[in-house]
Design an enzyme around this catalytic site. Structure first.
Site, PDB file in Angstrom:
ATOM      1  CG  HIS A   1       7.405  -3.886   9.076  1.00 33.88           C
ATOM      2  ND1 HIS A   1       6.889  -5.144   9.270  1.00 33.88           N
ATOM      3  CD2 HIS A   1       6.341  -3.041   9.258  1.00 33.88           C
ATOM      4  CE1 HIS A   1       5.608  -5.077   9.530  1.00 33.88           C
ATOM      5  NE2 HIS A   1       5.243  -3.826   9.535  1.00 33.88           N
ATOM      6  NE  ARG A   2       6.752   0.199   2.895  1.00 27.54           N
ATOM      7  CZ  ARG A   2       6.514   1.171   2.027  1.00 27.54           C
ATOM      8  NH1 ARG A   2       7.457   2.044   1.732  1.00 27.54           N
ATOM      9  NH2 ARG A   2       5.322   1.303   1.458  1.00 27.54           N
ATOM     10  CB  SER A   3       3.354  -5.224   3.513  1.00 23.35           C
ATOM     11  OG  SER A   3       3.454  -4.589   2.265  1.00 23.35           O
TER      12      SER A   3
ATOM     13  CB  SER B   1      -0.942  -0.016   1.213  1.00 22.89           C
ATOM     14  OG  SER B   1      -0.243   0.184   2.410  1.00 22.89           O
TER      15      SER B   1
ATOM     16  CE  LYS C   1       3.164   0.452  10.741  1.00 24.22           C
ATOM     17  NZ  LYS C   1       1.924   0.699   9.975  1.00 24.22           N
TER      18      LYS C   1
ATOM     19  CD  GLN D   1      -2.056  -1.508   4.989  1.00 22.05           C
ATOM     20  OE1 GLN D   1      -2.316  -1.225   3.818  1.00 22.05           O
ATOM     21  NE2 GLN D   1      -1.002  -1.001   5.611  1.00 22.05           N
ATOM     22  CD  GLU D   2      -0.128  -1.953   9.115  1.00 20.73           C
ATOM     23  OE1 GLU D   2       0.394  -1.455  10.131  1.00 20.73           O
ATOM     24  OE2 GLU D   2       0.317  -1.791   7.965  1.00 20.73           O
TER      25      GLU D   2
ATOM     26  CE  LYS E   1       5.643   2.049   5.932  1.00 24.64           C
ATOM     27  NZ  LYS E   1       4.401   2.204   5.113  1.00 24.64           N
TER      28      LYS E   1
ATOM     29  CG  ASP F   1       2.776   4.963   5.962  1.00 25.85           C
ATOM     30  OD1 ASP F   1       3.839   5.276   5.404  1.00 25.85           O
ATOM     31  OD2 ASP F   1       2.257   3.833   5.826  1.00 25.85           O
TER      32      ASP F   1
ATOM     33  CD  GLU G   1       0.689   3.846   9.762  1.00 28.48           C
ATOM     34  OE1 GLU G   1       0.925   3.241  10.832  1.00 28.48           O
ATOM     35  OE2 GLU G   1       1.174   3.499   8.683  1.00 28.48           O
TER      36      GLU G   1
ATOM     37  CG  HIS H   1      -0.747  -5.463   4.280  1.00 28.23           C
ATOM     38  ND1 HIS H   1      -0.279  -4.709   5.331  1.00 28.23           N
ATOM     39  CD2 HIS H   1      -0.257  -4.875   3.154  1.00 28.23           C
ATOM     40  CE1 HIS H   1       0.463  -3.722   4.870  1.00 28.23           C
ATOM     41  NE2 HIS H   1       0.478  -3.795   3.556  1.00 28.23           N
TER      42      HIS H   1
ATOM     43  CG  ASP I   1      -1.696   1.865   8.505  1.00 26.75           C
ATOM     44  OD1 ASP I   1      -2.359   2.844   8.076  1.00 26.75           O
ATOM     45  OD2 ASP I   1      -0.682   1.433   7.926  1.00 26.75           O
TER      46      ASP I   1
ATOM     47  CD  GLU J   1       2.594  -5.105   7.759  1.00 26.12           C
ATOM     48  OE1 GLU J   1       2.125  -4.806   8.877  1.00 26.12           O
ATOM     49  OE2 GLU J   1       3.009  -4.276   6.943  1.00 26.12           O
TER      50      GLU J   1
HETATM   51  P1  PGA Z   1       3.133  -1.218   3.074  1.00 24.16           P
HETATM   52  O1  PGA Z   1       2.245  -1.126   4.380  1.00 24.16           O
HETATM   53  O2  PGA Z   1       4.492  -1.624   3.463  1.00 24.16           O
HETATM   54  O3  PGA Z   1       2.400  -2.240   2.264  1.00 24.16           O
HETATM   55  O4  PGA Z   1       3.102   0.148   2.459  1.00 24.16           O
HETATM   56  C1  PGA Z   1       2.712  -0.684   5.603  1.00 24.16           C
HETATM   57  C2  PGA Z   1       1.963   0.529   6.072  1.00 24.16           C
HETATM   58  O5  PGA Z   1       1.076   1.045   5.375  1.00 24.16           O
HETATM   59  O6  PGA Z   1       2.270   1.013   7.150  1.00 24.16           O
HETATM   60 ZN    ZN Z   2       0.683   2.709   6.876  1.00 24.22          ZN
END
Ligand code: PGA
Ligand code: ZN
Length: 419
Positions: free
Chosen positions: A373-375, A44, A396, A165-166, A345, A320, A293, A157, A244, A207
Site C-alpha cells: 500500500h501507500r501511506s 516518503s 505491507k 519509518q516502520e 507499489k 522500495d 527495507e 508517517h 522500513d 499507517e
Molecule cells: P510511503 O511509505 O507510502 O509514504 O512512500 C511507504 C513505504 O515507504 O514503504
Molecule cells: Zn518503504
C-alpha cells in the site's frame, strides 16, 4: 478473444486517508458494467517514482488538488480509449504510455494513468463475473501472502521521535492467513496495553501503527519483542521483525544541512555511510529480523552492494525507493547483485501492465516480492487481489487499524475463504 468495448470513462477528485485529494476513475462498459479504482499516495516518495500530477494552486488544498489529472482522464485518456476492448489491458496501458510520451508519466500524471489502468482491470473482471485476483492471476494466482504488519510508526508517517519509518511484525510461523491475522492482531492489542501501562501515547500514525515517543528506535524493537512474548508467541520462530528505514528521507535531510550521509532529523543524529551500513548490519545481528527495507538511500548503489554482500544471505534487503517498481532499476539491481527483494507499489510506475512485468522479472531472478500500500490510502482493495494474483510472498498493508488498511486485510480473508 472476447470483446467488450469501453463506453465511458469518468474521473473525479476524492480524498485519501490523510485528507488529501486523489483520483477516482470509473470505467463503464457497453454492457453497463462499472469498474472503479482509487489512487493511493505516498509521503516518503522515491525520487525516481512516476510523477503524481498535482495542481500546484496553493489557494486550493495547499497545492495538492488533482483537477488536472482528473481532466486528463476525462478528456485526453477517455478520447483515446473509448471503444477499446476492455480485455486488452496491455494495449490499453501501452496506449496511455504513448499518449503521455514522457519517461516518468509527468504529462498526463501517473495518478491519471494508474487510476484508469486499474479501473479497466476491475471493469473487465466485473464484466466476466470473476474475482479480480482470478482475472489478473488466472488459475495460477492462488496463494495468500504473509502480512508484514506495521504496528509502530515513525519517520515521515508520524510526529513522534522514532527515526525508522516502520516497525513491522511478520507471522512466519502461521499456518494460514486467518491465523496470521490473529497473531498480528493479538500482538497489536498487547502492544497497546504495554504502551498504556507505561503512560505512553496510543495515538496512531499514518499507517495505523502506534506512534509514541520512545527512548530510541531500538527500544521500539524491544517493546515489540515484549508484546510478542506477552501474546504467548515465540519471537523468531512464530513472528519475526521487519523494518522500513526509509533512509532516502534521512539522505534528503542530510542534503538540507549540506552534508553527505544520513541525518536522523528527529533525534539530531548524524551517520556517515559507513556508520549507516554498520548500524543496519548490527540491527540484523542483534534482533530476529526477517527484512530491512531501504536501509540505504536510493542512489547509493555501491553501498547497497556492500550491504548485500554483508547480510544479503541472512535477511531480505528490500528495495522500495531504490527500485520504485521500475523494471529498469530492478534490472540494474539484478545486474549488480544489489538487494534481494522488491517492494511493489503500482502507483510508483503507473500501469498494471508495467507492475506485472516488474514482478515477473523479480520472480525470474529470485527476488522476493512484497506488494505494498501507500501511506495515503483509500478504501480500494485492489492490491489485496493483486498480491494473490501474483503469488507474492508478503504484503505491507499497515496496522489492523484505520479502515483503509483493514479493508485490504478483510479482502484477503475473503479471498482465502474463496480459494
Ligand atoms: P510511503 O511509505 O507510502 O509514504 O512512500 C511507504 C513505504 O515507504 O514503504
Ligand atoms: Zn518503504
Amino acid at each position: 478473444m472476447k470483446e467488450m468495448p469501453i463506453k465511458k470513462i469518468e474521473a473525479s477528485e476524492i480524498f485519501d486517508s490523510r485528507g488529501n485529494p486523489t483520483v477516482k476513475v470509473d470505467v463503464i462498459l457497453e454492457d453497463d458494467t462499472i469498474g472503479t479504482s482509487m489512487v493511493p499516495s505516498g509521503a516518503s516518495t522515491g525520487a525516481y517514482e512516476a510523477v503524481e500530477l498535482r495542481d500546484g494552486d496553493y489557494q486550493i488544498f495547499n497545492g495538492l488538488g488533482v483537477k488536472k489529472a482528473v481532466d486528463n482522464v476525462n478528456k485526453k485518456i477517455a478520447k483515446n480509449l473509448i471503444g477499446e476492448n476492455v480485455y486488452n489491458q496491455v494495449l490499453i496501458d501501452e496506449k496511455m504510455i504513448d499518449i503521455d510520451g514522457t519517461e516518468n508519466k509527468s504529462k498526463l500524471g501517473a495518478n491519471a494513468i494508474l487510476g484508469t489502468s486499474l479501473a479497466v482491470a476491475r471493469a473487465a473482471s466485473n464484466s466476466l463475473k470473476i474475482p479480480l485476483y482470478r482475472y489478473i492471476g488466472g488459475i495460477s494466482g492462488n496463494s495468500i501472502p504473509i502480512p508484514m504488519m506495521n504496528i509502530l510508526n515513525g519517520g515521515k508517517h508520524s510526529s513522534n521521535n522514532l527515526n525508522i519509518q516502520e516497525f513491522m511484525i511478520v507471522p512466519v510461523g502461521a499456518d494460514d492467513f486467518k491465523s496470521s491475522m490473529q497473531m498480528c492482531v493479538e500482538i497489536y492489542q498487547v502492544l497497546k496495553e504495554i504502551l498504556k501501562q507505561k503512560g505512553l501515547s496510543i495515538s496512531v500514525g499514518d499507517e495505523g501503527g502506534f506512534a509514541p515517543d520512545l527512548e530510541s528506535d531500538e527500544e521500539a524493537i524491544k517493546i515489540i519483542l515484549d508484546a510478542i512474548d506477552m501474546a504467548g508467541l515465540k519471537k523468531d520462530k512464530d513472528v519475526k521483525i521487519a523494518l522500513d528505514v526509509a533512509s532516502s528521507e534521512m539522505r534528503d535531510a542530510a542534503k538540507k544541512i549540506q552534508k553527505e550521509g544520513y541525518y536522523f532529523w528527529k533525534t539530531d543524529e548524524y551517520k556517515n555511510k559507513d556508520d549507516m551500513i554498520d548500524y543496519i548490519v548490527k540491527l540484523s545481528e542483534k534482533y530476529p529480523i526477517l527484512s530491512i527495507e531501504d536501509g540505504l538511500a536510493e542512489e547509493d548503489w555501491k553501498d547497497w552492494k556492500e550491504l548485500t554482500n554483508k547480510i544479503g544471505k541472512k535477511i531480505y534487503l528490500v528495495g522500495d525507493d531504490l527500485f520504485v517498481t521500475n523494471r529498469k532499476r530492478l534490472e540494474k539491481g539484478i545486474e549488480n547483485k544489489v538487494a534481494n527483494a522488491i517492494l511493489i507499489k503500482p502507483n510508483q510506475i503507473g500501469t498494471l501492465t508495467e507492475t506485472l512485468e516488474t514482478i515477473k522479472i523479480a520472480n525470474k531472478n529470485g527476488y522476493k516480492v512484497i506488494v505494498s500500500h501507500r501511506s495515503g490510502e483509500t478504501e480500494d482493495t485492489f492490491i489485496a487481489d493483486l498480491s494473490v494474483a501474483v503469488n507474492s510472498s508478503y504484503v505491507k498493508m499497515g496496522a489492523p487499524c484505520r479502515s483503509e488498511r483493514v479493508a485490504k486485510y478483510n479482502r484477503l480473508l475473503e479471498i482465502e475463504k474463496d480459494i
